[in-house]
Design a protein around this motif. Sequence first.
Motif, PDB file in Angstrom:
ATOM      1  N   MET A  83      21.996  -8.220   0.022  1.00 14.48           N
ATOM      2  CA  MET A  83      21.835  -7.431   1.251  1.00 14.48           C
ATOM      3  C   MET A  83      22.998  -7.719   2.189  1.00 14.48           C
ATOM      4  O   MET A  83      23.309  -8.889   2.439  1.00 14.48           O
ATOM      5  N   ASN A  84      23.633  -6.662   2.649  1.00 13.09           N
ATOM      6  CA  ASN A  84      24.684  -6.820   3.640  1.00 13.09           C
ATOM      7  C   ASN A  84      24.342  -5.925   4.848  1.00 13.09           C
ATOM      8  O   ASN A  84      23.295  -5.288   4.896  1.00 13.09           O
ATOM      9  N   ALA A  85      25.250  -5.918   5.834  1.00  7.54           N
ATOM     10  CA  ALA A  85      24.947  -5.204   7.074  1.00  7.54           C
ATOM     11  C   ALA A  85      24.747  -3.707   6.834  1.00  7.54           C
ATOM     12  O   ALA A  85      23.869  -3.090   7.450  1.00  7.54           O
ATOM     13  N   ARG A  86      25.532  -3.127   5.923  1.00  4.05           N
ATOM     14  CA  ARG A  86      25.423  -1.681   5.675  1.00  4.05           C
ATOM     15  C   ARG A  86      24.055  -1.336   5.061  1.00  4.05           C
ATOM     16  O   ARG A  86      23.371  -0.404   5.509  1.00  4.05           O
ATOM     17  N   TYR A 121      21.374  -3.155   5.197  1.00  3.26           N
ATOM     18  CA  TYR A 121      20.357  -3.487   6.208  1.00  3.26           C
ATOM     19  C   TYR A 121      20.195  -2.338   7.198  1.00  3.26           C
ATOM     20  O   TYR A 121      19.090  -1.953   7.566  1.00  3.26           O
TER      21      TYR A 121
END
Lengths: 243, 109
Positions: B1-4, B6
Amino acid sequence: MSEAVSTLKVSLWRGGSDGRFKTYTVPLKANQTVLDIVTWVQRHLDPTLSYRFACRVGMCGSCAMTVNGRPRWTCRTHVTKVIQNGMLEVAPLANMPVIKDLAADMRPFFEKWVAAHGTFAASKTRTDAIEPIKPDEPARRAADEAIECINCGACYAACDTVRWNPDYLGPAALNRAWSLVNDVRDSDRTSRLAAISAEGGCHNCHSHQSCQEHCPQSLNPTRSIAGLKRLSMQAFVRGEINA
Amino acid sequence: MNARLYFWQRGSAALMVPMIVVHLAVIFYATSQRLTAAEILSRTQGSLAWGLFYGAFVLLASIHASIGTRNILCEWGRLKSGSAGAVASVFGAALIALGLRAVAAVVLP
């Protein structure tokens, strides 16, 4: 310490990751810590027992181990408060490789601390005037709370997400990042936010709050991580970071 | 999971919250009024509003579920992020296809 009044059976992990528990009988004394027990075994029964400690007063974060299944700082953990059915079981911290016996290899822990940009990046030089910092500002208060971490690794060992995802930076590294993004003197904010927003970053946290539950300093890394998620989303929406 | 990921997962969840309320209200209304399938279809067939509403719902649910599936595959299935992303993308595409087919079945005249 007072005279020995009884004995205690204590199981200590011996060997590497493929090792096993070995049981010793040790004198049970008043005001005895788990670290006292481990030290007694090494001094009196088996000098080859390996473990790690330094300050013995809860400041250095060296002596954390798994005590009856829970990560604890052993120098500040009274034996009488954690005995279960007259037994004490001590193992190295979970979620880290075992070096030998009770000593866990903390390199992955500190490598992630560095990966989260856990080092302070000064925005001024020593020739600049000292910047006044108001201690009651919200950001400073957040930084002051998070900065009390002693890096014992208890939160990292307790974290479900670290166990599931070895690439996850973990609560301690992210808590450190949170203390720095709230420090107005730091100059590495954007690249730090990018680092903790990448794969393995703060967004992997499930908010189980095991870190908060097990932190011997009663810190709240889950709250720090939630703060990082907010700042990360703000930076992402503004286009300051890419992920 | 990364910011994008998320952003898309939490964003799709936030958008779906009011839509789920509408969806539950529709179910409650249809059951409490004892509407037959024919009566329901008579109201939905040819309706652009219901088509747009449930079409958007399908897209959001597919985005949300496929990102969550990717996470589960990474954490519990021990898949690498690339492999998990590929499997989750196929799953998401299947959800979109099946969901839009279901929407088409009730809104197309």
